[in-house]
Scaffold this motif. Structure first.
Motif, PDB file in Angstrom:
ATOM      1  N   HIS A 131      -8.434   0.070   3.497  1.00  0.00           N
ATOM      2  CA  HIS A 131      -7.381  -0.819   3.008  1.00  0.00           C
ATOM      3  C   HIS A 131      -7.372  -0.896   1.488  1.00  0.00           C
ATOM      4  O   HIS A 131      -6.309  -0.921   0.856  1.00  0.00           O
ATOM      5  CB  HIS A 131      -7.563  -2.212   3.620  1.00  0.00           C
ATOM      6  CG  HIS A 131      -7.150  -2.287   5.063  1.00  0.00           C
ATOM      7  ND1 HIS A 131      -5.854  -2.134   5.486  1.00  0.00           N
ATOM      8  CD2 HIS A 131      -7.882  -2.498   6.189  1.00  0.00           C
ATOM      9  CE1 HIS A 131      -5.785  -2.249   6.799  1.00  0.00           C
ATOM     10  NE2 HIS A 131      -7.019  -2.472   7.253  1.00  0.00           N
ATOM     11  N   LEU A 132      -8.588  -0.958   0.894  1.00  0.00           N
ATOM     12  CA  LEU A 132      -8.653  -1.021  -0.571  1.00  0.00           C
ATOM     13  C   LEU A 132      -8.089   0.247  -1.204  1.00  0.00           C
ATOM     14  O   LEU A 132      -7.365   0.194  -2.223  1.00  0.00           O
ATOM     15  CB  LEU A 132     -10.102  -1.246  -1.011  1.00  0.00           C
ATOM     16  CG  LEU A 132     -10.677  -2.634  -0.748  1.00  0.00           C
ATOM     17  CD1 LEU A 132     -12.167  -2.674  -1.076  1.00  0.00           C
ATOM     18  CD2 LEU A 132      -9.938  -3.689  -1.585  1.00  0.00           C
ATOM     19  N   GLU A 133      -8.425   1.412  -0.626  1.00  0.00           N
ATOM     20  CA  GLU A 133      -7.888   2.659  -1.170  1.00  0.00           C
ATOM     21  C   GLU A 133      -6.364   2.712  -1.026  1.00  0.00           C
ATOM     22  O   GLU A 133      -5.646   3.190  -1.933  1.00  0.00           O
ATOM     23  CB  GLU A 133      -8.527   3.850  -0.448  1.00  0.00           C
ATOM     24  CG  GLU A 133      -9.994   4.063  -0.812  1.00  0.00           C
ATOM     25  CD  GLU A 133     -10.606   5.220  -0.043  1.00  0.00           C
ATOM     26  OE1 GLU A 133      -9.960   5.704   0.928  1.00  0.00           O
ATOM     27  OE2 GLU A 133     -11.734   5.636  -0.402  1.00  0.00           O
ATOM     28  N   ASN A 134      -5.875   2.207   0.122  1.00  0.00           N
ATOM     29  CA  ASN A 134      -4.417   2.200   0.322  1.00  0.00           C
ATOM     30  C   ASN A 134      -3.728   1.297  -0.698  1.00  0.00           C
ATOM     31  O   ASN A 134      -2.645   1.613  -1.218  1.00  0.00           O
ATOM     32  CB  ASN A 134      -4.081   1.741   1.736  1.00  0.00           C
ATOM     33  CG  ASN A 134      -4.453   2.783   2.774  1.00  0.00           C
ATOM     34  OD1 ASN A 134      -4.601   3.963   2.448  1.00  0.00           O
ATOM     35  ND2 ASN A 134      -4.606   2.348   4.013  1.00  0.00           N
ATOM     36  N   VAL A 135      -4.355   0.144  -0.968  1.00  0.00           N
ATOM     37  CA  VAL A 135      -3.765  -0.766  -1.958  1.00  0.00           C
ATOM     38  C   VAL A 135      -3.770  -0.121  -3.339  1.00  0.00           C
ATOM     39  O   VAL A 135      -2.786  -0.183  -4.094  1.00  0.00           O
ATOM     40  CB  VAL A 135      -4.523  -2.106  -1.953  1.00  0.00           C
ATOM     41  CG1 VAL A 135      -4.078  -2.966  -3.145  1.00  0.00           C
ATOM     42  CG2 VAL A 135      -4.304  -2.858  -0.651  1.00  0.00           C
ATOM     43  N   LEU A 136      -4.918   0.509  -3.695  1.00  0.00           N
ATOM     44  CA  LEU A 136      -5.014   1.143  -5.006  1.00  0.00           C
ATOM     45  C   LEU A 136      -4.052   2.320  -5.137  1.00  0.00           C
ATOM     46  O   LEU A 136      -3.496   2.584  -6.222  1.00  0.00           O
ATOM     47  CB  LEU A 136      -6.446   1.617  -5.260  1.00  0.00           C
ATOM     48  CG  LEU A 136      -7.485   0.515  -5.484  1.00  0.00           C
ATOM     49  CD1 LEU A 136      -8.883   1.111  -5.618  1.00  0.00           C
ATOM     50  CD2 LEU A 136      -7.147  -0.296  -6.740  1.00  0.00           C
ATOM     51  N   ASP A 137      -3.831   3.040  -4.035  1.00  0.00           N
ATOM     52  CA  ASP A 137      -2.926   4.200  -4.081  1.00  0.00           C
ATOM     53  C   ASP A 137      -1.469   3.802  -3.904  1.00  0.00           C
ATOM     54  O   ASP A 137      -0.582   4.655  -3.956  1.00  0.00           O
ATOM     55  CB  ASP A 137      -3.312   5.203  -2.984  1.00  0.00           C
ATOM     56  CG  ASP A 137      -4.668   5.835  -3.241  1.00  0.00           C
ATOM     57  OD1 ASP A 137      -5.110   5.805  -4.402  1.00  0.00           O
ATOM     58  OD2 ASP A 137      -5.290   6.351  -2.278  1.00  0.00           O
ATOM     59  N   GLY A 138      -1.198   2.541  -3.656  1.00  0.00           N
ATOM     60  CA  GLY A 138       0.168   2.084  -3.504  1.00  0.00           C
ATOM     61  C   GLY A 138       0.735   2.305  -2.122  1.00  0.00           C
ATOM     62  O   GLY A 138       1.923   2.073  -1.888  1.00  0.00           O
ATOM     63  N   VAL A 139      -0.127   2.777  -1.183  1.00  0.00           N
ATOM     64  CA  VAL A 139       0.351   2.992   0.180  1.00  0.00           C
ATOM     65  C   VAL A 139       0.628   1.664   0.854  1.00  0.00           C
ATOM     66  O   VAL A 139       1.592   1.528   1.622  1.00  0.00           O
ATOM     67  CB  VAL A 139      -0.671   3.817   0.978  1.00  0.00           C
ATOM     68  CG1 VAL A 139      -0.222   3.992   2.433  1.00  0.00           C
ATOM     69  CG2 VAL A 139      -0.906   5.171   0.313  1.00  0.00           C
ATOM     70  N   GLU A 140      -0.226   0.678   0.586  1.00  0.00           N
ATOM     71  CA  GLU A 140      -0.037  -0.662   1.144  1.00  0.00           C
ATOM     72  C   GLU A 140       0.130  -1.643  -0.008  1.00  0.00           C
ATOM     73  O   GLU A 140      -0.488  -1.487  -1.079  1.00  0.00           O
ATOM     74  CB  GLU A 140      -1.233  -1.085   1.998  1.00  0.00           C
ATOM     75  CG  GLU A 140      -1.359  -0.358   3.329  1.00  0.00           C
ATOM     76  CD  GLU A 140      -2.528  -0.904   4.142  1.00  0.00           C
ATOM     77  OE1 GLU A 140      -2.282  -1.772   4.999  1.00  0.00           O
ATOM     78  OE2 GLU A 140      -3.664  -0.467   3.902  1.00  0.00           O
ATOM     79  N   ALA A 141       0.905  -2.648   0.270  1.00  0.00           N
ATOM     80  CA  ALA A 141       1.077  -3.699  -0.740  1.00  0.00           C
ATOM     81  C   ALA A 141       0.025  -4.770  -0.517  1.00  0.00           C
ATOM     82  O   ALA A 141      -0.324  -5.088   0.609  1.00  0.00           O
ATOM     83  CB  ALA A 141       2.477  -4.300  -0.624  1.00  0.00           C
ATOM     84  N   PRO A 142      -0.491  -5.325  -1.597  1.00  0.00           N
ATOM     85  CA  PRO A 142      -1.512  -6.380  -1.450  1.00  0.00           C
ATOM     86  C   PRO A 142      -0.900  -7.704  -1.004  1.00  0.00           C
ATOM     87  O   PRO A 142      -1.045  -8.740  -1.677  1.00  0.00           O
ATOM     88  CB  PRO A 142      -2.100  -6.458  -2.855  1.00  0.00           C
ATOM     89  CG  PRO A 142      -0.996  -6.033  -3.752  1.00  0.00           C
ATOM     90  CD  PRO A 142      -0.223  -4.996  -3.013  1.00  0.00           C
ATOM     91  N   ASP A 143      -0.221  -7.650   0.136  1.00  0.00           N
ATOM     92  CA  ASP A 143       0.422  -8.869   0.628  1.00  0.00           C
ATOM     93  C   ASP A 143      -0.553  -9.668   1.485  1.00  0.00           C
ATOM     94  O   ASP A 143      -1.706  -9.281   1.703  1.00  0.00           O
ATOM     95  CB  ASP A 143       1.685  -8.505   1.410  1.00  0.00           C
ATOM     96  CG  ASP A 143       1.396  -7.484   2.509  1.00  0.00           C
ATOM     97  OD1 ASP A 143       0.201  -7.290   2.849  1.00  0.00           O
ATOM     98  OD2 ASP A 143       2.335  -6.854   3.012  1.00  0.00           O
ATOM     99  N   ARG A 144      -0.056 -10.786   1.987  1.00  0.00           N
ATOM    100  CA  ARG A 144      -0.906 -11.695   2.766  1.00  0.00           C
ATOM    101  C   ARG A 144      -1.450 -11.023   4.036  1.00  0.00           C
ATOM    102  O   ARG A 144      -2.615 -11.206   4.397  1.00  0.00           O
ATOM    103  CB  ARG A 144      -0.093 -12.946   3.119  1.00  0.00           C
ATOM    104  CG  ARG A 144      -0.889 -13.974   3.888  1.00  0.00           C
ATOM    105  CD  ARG A 144      -0.057 -15.203   4.225  1.00  0.00           C
ATOM    106  NE  ARG A 144      -0.836 -16.201   4.903  1.00  0.00           N
ATOM    107  CZ  ARG A 144      -1.594 -17.115   4.315  1.00  0.00           C
ATOM    108  NH1 ARG A 144      -1.646 -17.141   2.982  1.00  0.00           N
ATOM    109  NH2 ARG A 144      -2.297 -17.990   5.003  1.00  0.00           N
ATOM    110  N   GLU A 145      -0.627 -10.253   4.704  1.00  0.00           N
ATOM    111  CA  GLU A 145      -1.049  -9.623   5.955  1.00  0.00           C
ATOM    112  C   GLU A 145      -2.205  -8.648   5.722  1.00  0.00           C
ATOM    113  O   GLU A 145      -3.195  -8.637   6.458  1.00  0.00           O
ATOM    114  CB  GLU A 145       0.132  -8.900   6.579  1.00  0.00           C
ATOM    115  CG  GLU A 145      -0.200  -8.261   7.916  1.00  0.00           C
ATOM    116  CD  GLU A 145       1.008  -7.564   8.528  1.00  0.00           C
ATOM    117  OE1 GLU A 145       0.827  -6.925   9.584  1.00  0.00           O
ATOM    118  OE2 GLU A 145       2.121  -7.671   7.967  1.00  0.00           O
ATOM    119  N   THR A 146      -2.080  -7.834   4.675  1.00  0.00           N
ATOM    120  CA  THR A 146      -3.148  -6.875   4.362  1.00  0.00           C
ATOM    121  C   THR A 146      -4.437  -7.588   4.001  1.00  0.00           C
ATOM    122  O   THR A 146      -5.536  -7.217   4.436  1.00  0.00           O
ATOM    123  CB  THR A 146      -2.723  -5.950   3.217  1.00  0.00           C
ATOM    124  OG1 THR A 146      -1.526  -5.268   3.578  1.00  0.00           O
ATOM    125  CG2 THR A 146      -3.811  -4.940   2.882  1.00  0.00           C
TER     126      THR A 146
END
Length: 453
Positions: free
Chosen positions: A247-262
């Motif tokens: 999840h951290l890598e996805n957030v850093l790569d912009g794949v996932e947004a650091p929203d509440r669900e994540t």
């Protein structure tokens, strides 16, 4: 240092001890035998006196030996004495017979001298008789040993050789298991616990070998459990850590947004990781006996109802009925409320998790043989018989993939066992595939004065 301690092996010590014991026994036996046979040479000595007297009567006796007195008493005339003067007059005989006897401490043999059919006199050969006191008996015994010394030495040497051979054979059978144990101990020091000591002996060495084999098997089991524990802990820790990293890598790569669900997903993985570490620490403290119990008189019925409600909330989405059949009038138990709550929650949570929708889970309790027996019964899928002996081991799973999907860590039953055993009780599982399972544990009944017996 004692003499035996200088010897390098048990075989040499045992052989030396047996040879020494045989030698001392032979010396004592030979001395007692010599004492018993101390007078056996007397016959030959008397015969020697008789021969000397006959030769004297025939005029063929030369010079007497030292300590011997030769006397001729003629029929008419004075005594004729040769040799050592013993200061004793020979006895007088009037017949024509040979005589032997002891008089005034002197032993004699008398033989008549005959010539041309006429008796010319009597020839005497005399010497001091052996002393019949203690010193005389001791001297006779030593004299017998001096006469028979080579036979005694030969018999002793043969007995010592036989004893040494038997001791060597006996020591080999005794020390073989010890040598194997020493070899196995070296292998164990290098991590090999498979070596076993073979022995058919039932003595102390055999018992030691059996104890060594049991210890080796237990250490092998402990080593296997340690390896399994390391592997299981690594796997359990790796799962939430891998999820967090992803999840951290996805957030850093912009794949996932650091929203509440994540962030909530990441928090759940962190909570799972923290819970696993806490459970491991708690189990370690329990098994080491470092976890004190706050034991008080405790009514089971209210506690069970509370746990049933908590499980219902935790597993609210599952259509499984959870009921309490613990009677209110049941005797109170003497236990730690928090720990028993933990045991009941783990058992009920597992029962609900592995029971299909529409099934039922119930908790019952009764007094059996002076203790309170608690049962958690479910109508789930059941457990195969081969899994029951290991069911309460850390991280042991009947169905690993399905257990992890359900969120279990594999430590709950191990903690339940440690808690029950800390209360002096036992926990067991009975199950039949397709019909459900029954988990049973017992607790001590509270004494009337409210204190532990």
């Amino acid at each position: 240092m004692r003499p035996l301690e200088r010897l390098p092996t048990i075989r040499s010590k045992l052989g030396s001890t047996i040879v020494f014991a045989v030698g001392m026994t032979l010396i004592l036996a030979f001395f007692l035998l010599a004492y018993a046979l101390r007078n056996s040479p007397r016959d030959s000595e008397v015969l020697a006196l008789l021969d000397a007297a006959r030769r004297s009567a025939a005029g063929k006796l030369g010079s007497p030996s030292a300590g011997t007195m030769v006397v001729f008493r003629p029929t008419f005339g004075d005594l004729q004495v040769k040799g050592t003067d013993l200061g004793v007059a020979p006895p007088v005989f009037t017949d024509e017979q040979a005589h032997w006897g002891i008089q005034d401490g002197v032993e004699y043999v008398a033989v008549p001298r005959v010539s041309g059919g006429a008796v010319l006199g009597i020839d005497y050969v005399m010497r001091r008789a052996p002393d019949q006191g203690f010193s005389g008996r001791l001297g006779s015994t030593i004299g017998f040993l001096k006469q028979q010394w080579w036979q005694l030495v030969l018999a002793g040497a043969i007995a010592a050789i036989i004893a040494l051979f038997l001791a060597r054979q006996l020591a080999r059978g005794m020390t073989q298991p010890l040598r194997e144990m020493a070899k196995a101990a070296k292998n164990m020091a290098m991590g090999d616990y498979t070596h076993r000591v073979e022995t058919r002996s039932r003595d102390e060495v055999g018992q030691l070998a059996e104890a060594f084999n049991r210890m080796s098997a237990e250490m092998a089991s402990v080593e296997q459990l340690r390896r399994d524990l390391v592997g299981n802990v690594s796997h359990e820790l790796k799962t939430p850590i891998t999820a967090l990293r992803a999840h951290l890598e996805n957030v850093l790569d912009g794949v996932e947004a650091p929203d509440r669900e994540t962030l909530e997903v990441m928090l759940q993985q962190s909570d799972r990781l923290a819970a696993l570490v806490d459970q491991l620490l708690e189990l370690s403290r329990m098994e080491s006996g470092d976890l004190p119990l706050d034991r008080v008189p405790l009514a089971l019925a209210p506690l069970v109802r509370e746990v049933v409600r908590e499980v219902g909330v935790a597993r609210g989405g599952k259509e499984v009925s959870v009921d309490s059949e613990v009677p209110e009038e049941l005797s109170m138990v003497f236990a730690d409320p928090g720990r028993i709550h933990q045991v009941l929650f783990n058992l009920l949570d597992n029962a609900v998790r592995f029971t299909a929708p529409g099934g039922a889970v119930k908790v019952s309790a009764m007094r059996v043989n002076g203790r309170c027996e608690v049962k958690v019964t479910d109508t789930g899928q059941g457990i195969a018989e081969e899994h029951l002996p290991r069911l309460f081991e850390r991280f042991y799973r009947v169905d690993p993939a399905r257990s992890r999907e359900g969120g279990g860590t594999g430590i709950g039953l191990a903690i339940a066992r440690s808690v029950v055993e800390a209360h002096g009780g036992q926990i067991r599982a009975d199950s039949e595939v397709g019909k459900g399972s029954v988990f049973t544990f017992d607790l001590p009944v509270a004494p009337e004065d409210g204190r532990e017996n």
